[in-house]
Design a protein around this motif. Sequence first.
Motif, PDB file in Angstrom:
ATOM      1  N   GLY A 237       1.030  -1.487   0.255  1.00 10.39           N
ATOM      2  CA  GLY A 237       0.150  -0.053   0.539  1.00 10.39           C
ATOM      3  C   GLY A 237       0.637   1.562  -0.052  1.00 10.39           C
ATOM      4  N   ASP A 238       2.129   1.032  -0.684  1.00  9.91           N
ATOM      5  CA  ASP A 238       2.816   2.230  -0.441  1.00  9.91           C
ATOM      6  C   ASP A 238       2.910   2.819  -1.706  1.00  9.91           C
ATOM      7  OD1 ASP A 238       3.846   1.911   2.747  1.00  9.91           O
ATOM      8  OD2 ASP A 238       5.120   0.815   2.388  1.00  9.91           O
ATOM      9  N   ALA A 239       2.804   2.161  -2.072  1.00  6.13           N
ATOM     10  CA  ALA A 239       2.662   2.717  -4.217  1.00  6.13           C
ATOM     11  C   ALA A 239       1.326   3.500  -4.546  1.00  6.13           C
ATOM     12  CB  ALA A 239       3.786   1.577  -4.912  1.00  6.13           C
ATOM     13  N   ALA A 240       1.357   4.352  -5.453  1.00  9.71           N
ATOM     14  CA  ALA A 240       0.361   4.475  -6.298  1.00  9.71           C
ATOM     15  C   ALA A 240      -0.037   2.900  -6.997  1.00  9.71           C
ATOM     16  CB  ALA A 240       0.379   5.826  -6.839  1.00  9.71           C
ATOM     17  N   TRP A 241      -1.852   2.800  -6.729  1.00 11.62           N
ATOM     18  CA  TRP A 241      -1.967   1.640  -7.839  1.00 11.62           C
ATOM     19  C   TRP A 241      -2.297   3.008  -9.250  1.00 11.62           C
ATOM     20  CZ3 TRP A 241      -2.519  -3.476  -8.197  1.00 11.62           C
ATOM     21  CH2 TRP A 241      -2.651  -4.129  -7.848  1.00 11.62           C
ATOM     22  N   ASP A 242      -2.706   4.693  -9.418  1.00 12.67           N
ATOM     23  CA  ASP A 242      -2.632   5.208 -10.473  1.00 12.67           C
ATOM     24  C   ASP A 242      -1.355   5.824 -11.246  1.00 12.67           C
ATOM     25  OD1 ASP A 242      -2.196   7.106  -8.264  1.00 12.67           O
ATOM     26  OD2 ASP A 242      -4.143   8.371  -8.907  1.00 12.67           O
ATOM     27  N   SER A 243      -0.073   5.441 -10.640  1.00 12.75           N
ATOM     28  CA  SER A 243       0.632   5.582 -11.070  1.00 12.75           C
ATOM     29  C   SER A 243       1.778   5.306 -12.612  1.00 12.75           C
ATOM     30  CB  SER A 243       2.335   5.048 -10.099  1.00 12.75           C
ATOM     31  OG  SER A 243       2.290   2.965 -10.711  1.00 12.75           O
ATOM     32  N   ALA A 244       2.558   5.569 -12.715  1.00  9.83           N
ATOM     33  CA  ALA A 244       2.633   5.279 -14.464  1.00  9.83           C
ATOM     34  C   ALA A 244       2.706   4.036 -14.318  1.00  9.83           C
ATOM     35  CB  ALA A 244       3.811   6.665 -14.908  1.00  9.83           C
ATOM     36  N   GLU A 245       3.782   3.407 -13.558  1.00  5.27           N
ATOM     37  CA  GLU A 245       4.252   2.285 -13.743  1.00  5.27           C
ATOM     38  C   GLU A 245       3.061   1.012 -13.364  1.00  5.27           C
ATOM     39  OE1 GLU A 245       7.184   4.501 -11.435  1.00  5.27           O
ATOM     40  OE2 GLU A 245       5.321   4.582 -11.609  1.00  5.27           O
ATOM     41  N   VAL A 246       2.514   1.029 -12.372  1.00  2.00           N
ATOM     42  CA  VAL A 246       0.974   0.882 -12.816  1.00  2.00           C
ATOM     43  C   VAL A 246       0.283   0.387 -13.948  1.00  2.00           C
ATOM     44  CG1 VAL A 246      -0.805  -0.551 -11.198  1.00  2.00           C
ATOM     45  CG2 VAL A 246       1.186   0.099 -10.311  1.00  2.00           C
ATOM     46  N   LYS A 247      -0.207   1.337 -13.922  1.00  2.00           N
ATOM     47  CA  LYS A 247      -0.834   1.955 -15.716  1.00  2.00           C
ATOM     48  C   LYS A 247       0.349   1.098 -17.045  1.00  2.00           C
ATOM     49  CE  LYS A 247      -2.956   6.181 -14.723  1.00  2.00           C
ATOM     50  NZ  LYS A 247      -3.529   7.556 -15.096  1.00  2.00           N
ATOM     51  N   ASN A 248       1.370   1.003 -16.655  1.00  2.00           N
ATOM     52  CA  ASN A 248       2.166   0.447 -17.826  1.00  2.00           C
ATOM     53  C   ASN A 248       1.893  -1.028 -17.778  1.00  2.00           C
ATOM     54  OD1 ASN A 248       4.050  -0.185 -19.969  1.00  2.00           O
ATOM     55  ND2 ASN A 248       6.170  -0.389 -18.264  1.00  2.00           N
ATOM     56  N   VAL A 249       1.598  -1.647 -16.172  1.00  2.00           N
ATOM     57  CA  VAL A 249       1.343  -3.068 -16.051  1.00  2.00           C
ATOM     58  C   VAL A 249      -0.120  -3.777 -16.949  1.00  2.00           C
ATOM     59  CG1 VAL A 249       1.306  -5.024 -14.561  1.00  2.00           C
ATOM     60  CG2 VAL A 249       3.265  -3.484 -14.038  1.00  2.00           C
ATOM     61  N   PHE A 250      -0.745  -3.052 -16.849  1.00  2.00           N
ATOM     62  CA  PHE A 250      -1.944  -3.130 -17.584  1.00  2.00           C
ATOM     63  C   PHE A 250      -2.030  -2.324 -19.018  1.00  2.00           C
ATOM     64  CE2 PHE A 250      -3.937  -2.373 -13.021  1.00  2.00           C
ATOM     65  CZ  PHE A 250      -3.944  -3.381 -13.246  1.00  2.00           C
ATOM     66  N   SER A 251      -1.018  -1.577 -19.054  1.00  2.00           N
ATOM     67  CA  SER A 251      -0.761  -1.720 -20.338  1.00  2.00           C
ATOM     68  C   SER A 251      -0.418  -2.736 -21.561  1.00  2.00           C
ATOM     69  CB  SER A 251      -0.484  -0.291 -21.309  1.00  2.00           C
ATOM     70  OG  SER A 251      -0.283  -0.059 -22.604  1.00  2.00           O
ATOM     71  N   THR A 252       0.395  -3.879 -21.005  1.00  2.00           N
ATOM     72  CA  THR A 252       1.224  -4.797 -21.277  1.00  2.00           C
ATOM     73  C   THR A 252       0.886  -5.756 -21.283  1.00  2.00           C
ATOM     74  OG1 THR A 252       3.641  -3.462 -20.265  1.00  2.00           O
ATOM     75  CG2 THR A 252       3.355  -5.074 -21.242  1.00  2.00           C
ATOM     76  N   TRP A 253       0.080  -5.576 -20.434  1.00  2.00           N
ATOM     77  CA  TRP A 253      -0.992  -6.851 -20.676  1.00  2.00           C
ATOM     78  C   TRP A 253      -1.883  -7.033 -21.307  1.00  2.00           C
ATOM     79  CZ3 TRP A 253      -3.959  -8.392 -14.986  1.00  2.00           C
ATOM     80  CH2 TRP A 253      -4.351  -9.957 -15.208  1.00  2.00           C
ATOM     81  N   GLY A 254      -2.467  -5.621 -21.416  1.00  2.00           N
ATOM     82  CA  GLY A 254      -3.569  -5.694 -22.907  1.00  2.00           C
ATOM     83  C   GLY A 254      -3.269  -5.486 -24.042  1.00  2.00           C
ATOM     84  N   ASP A 255      -1.746  -5.718 -24.209  1.00  2.00           N
ATOM     85  CA  ASP A 255      -1.238  -6.294 -25.722  1.00  2.00           C
ATOM     86  C   ASP A 255      -0.633  -7.261 -25.611  1.00  2.00           C
ATOM     87  OD1 ASP A 255      -0.532  -2.923 -26.149  1.00  2.00           O
ATOM     88  OD2 ASP A 255       1.023  -3.017 -25.503  1.00  2.00           O
ATOM     89  N   LEU A 256      -0.864  -8.315 -24.636  1.00  2.00           N
ATOM     90  CA  LEU A 256      -1.039  -9.905 -24.392  1.00  2.00           C
ATOM     91  C   LEU A 256      -1.944 -10.601 -24.557  1.00  2.00           C
ATOM     92  CD1 LEU A 256       1.859  -9.843 -21.626  1.00  2.00           C
ATOM     93  CD2 LEU A 256       2.262 -10.174 -23.644  1.00  2.00           C
ATOM     94  N   LEU A 257      -3.002  -9.449 -24.321  1.00  2.00           N
ATOM     95  CA  LEU A 257      -4.518 -10.561 -24.507  1.00  2.00           C
ATOM     96  C   LEU A 257      -4.532 -11.373 -25.715  1.00  2.00           C
ATOM     97  CD1 LEU A 257      -6.542  -7.960 -21.895  1.00  2.00           C
ATOM     98  CD2 LEU A 257      -5.915 -10.894 -21.574  1.00  2.00           C
ATOM     99  N   PRO A 258      -4.480 -10.405 -26.146  1.00  2.00           N
ATOM    100  CA  PRO A 258      -5.201 -11.193 -27.945  1.00  2.00           C
ATOM    101  C   PRO A 258      -4.737 -12.663 -28.238  1.00  2.00           C
ATOM    102  CG  PRO A 258      -4.158  -9.026 -27.905  1.00  2.00           C
ATOM    103  CD  PRO A 258      -3.811  -8.678 -27.107  1.00  2.00           C
ATOM    104  N   TYR A 259      -3.267 -12.760 -27.292  1.00  2.00           N
ATOM    105  CA  TYR A 259      -2.414 -13.611 -27.574  1.00  2.00           C
ATOM    106  C   TYR A 259      -2.771 -15.269 -26.411  1.00  2.00           C
ATOM    107  CZ  TYR A 259       0.602 -11.663 -30.735  1.00  2.00           C
ATOM    108  OH  TYR A 259       1.231 -10.407 -31.334  1.00  2.00           O
TER     109      TYR A 259
END
Length: 445
Positions: free
Chosen positions: A246-268
Motif C-alpha cells: 500500500g506504499d506505492a500508488a495504484w494509479d501511477s505510471a508504473e502500474v498503468k504500464n503493467v495493465f497496458s502491457t497486459w492489454g497488448d498480450l491479451l490477444p494472445y
Amino acid sequence: MVSAPRPRFGQSIPGSAIATAASTRRSFLRNAALGGAILGAPSLLAACGGDSGGGGGSADGTVKFGLNEAQGSGPAYDRAAAMVAAYEKKTGRTVDVNAVDHNTFQENLNTYLQGAPDDVFSWFAGFRMAQLAENGLISDISDVWPIDGMTDAFKTAATAPDGKQYFVPVAYYPWAVFYRKSVFEKNGWVAPENKDDLDALMQDMQGKGITPFAFGDKDGWPAMGTFDILNMRLNGFDFHMELMAGDAAWDSAEVKNVFSTWGDLLPYHQEDPLGRTWQESATSMAKGDCGMYLLGTFVVDAIADTQDDLDFFTFPALDDSIGSDALDAPIDGFCLAAGGPNQEGGKEMLKFIGTAEAADAANNGADAPMIAANANASTDTYSDLQKKSAEVVGAAANIAQFLDRDTNSDFASTVMIPSIQDFLKNPGDIDGITASIEQQKQSIF
C-alpha cells in the motif's frame, strides 16, 4: 466436491531469496493492525498463545484438522492425507480431518476462525499469516521451533511482526510458464529468453492455429499471477512489494504500464477467461489447443496424465535493466487456530508436520510437484518437474508469495479480484480502473 456440513473449514529455498522477500514484508506489516476492523477480532497479539481461544487440551486427544482441499480433489489432498496417516501411525493418536474445497475454504476462513475452528488448518506464509496473527486468530507456536532441517529463511517466513512464529512451512512451488514438450518439439519451438523471443513464439503459435496462452479466471485469483509477473518484470521486485504494502500508488505510471502491457498480450490469450476455470484452461493446454500456461506447478493436479510431457520456463525479461530474477514461489503450510479446542494436541501435530518424515510421507503418498520445505526430506521420489522447480527457485534473486498472500486479504478479495476482472472485460479503461483501485486502497490501508 465435498460440502461443509458445519462451520468448520478446513533441497529448500535458499535463505537469501526468502529472507529478502520476508524482510520486505515485515517492514510494512507494522501497519497491519487495520485487520482488526476488517475481521471483527481483537488486533492485539497478546490475545494469541497456547492459553487463548479454545484452551489447552491434551496432546493425546483428538486433533481436528482443517484442510483446504476436498477429498478426492487430487494430489494436494493426497499429500495431506498421507501426512495425517503417518502421524496417526507414529503416535497412535486420532486426527479428525475436515476437508473442504479450496475456494469455499478461502472465502469462509475469517468466519471459520472466529467461530468453532479446527485445531490445525491449512494456510500460507506472507502477509496473510501475519494479518491473522495481528488479529489474535492464530496461536503463537514459537515453542514448535526450531525444526530440524528447516532453514532460518523458512523460520523468517513463519514469523509475524512481533518476532514470534505462527506457521509451519511444508512445501513451496514456483509460478512459471508451462508447456508440453512434445508440442514444442513438433513445432520446433524453444523457451523464449527475452521479449523478442516471446513475441516471435506467440506469433508463430497463432499462425499455426494454436492459442499461445491458456487463460482462465473464473475463480478470481489465477489472473493475479499474471499481474505479479508483469509488475516484477516491468517495475522490479521492490516496487512490486511496495505496491502490495500500500506504499506505492495504484494509479501511477508504473502500474498503468503493467495493465497496458497486459492489454497488448491479451490477444494472445484464450478469450472469455471469466467463464473458464484454471482446470479447464489446463486441459486446453494438455489437448494442444493452447501452447503455454502461466500457473503454479499445481497445474499437474488437473492434467496428471501429461506430467511426463510437461516442462516450464520462467517468464522472460521485458526490460533488460530489470531482468527476470524474481518470481512468485508461494509457501504452503499449517497454522494453529487460536479458537481450536486442543491447543497442545495441535502443537504436537505441527511438530511432526514440519519434519522430514512427514515430508517424505507426503511425497510418497501423492504424485504432486511440490518441493519439501524441510531440507532433510528425501528427493529420491522427485519428478523432473520437482527437481527443476527446486533449481529455478534456488536461482531466483527475489521471491514473492503471490498477490493475495503478500497484501491485505480484504484488499485482495474485494478490490483486486473485481478490478482485474473489470480490466479483462474492458482493457481499454486503464485510467478508470487504476484510479478506482487507488481510491479503495486509501480506505483500506
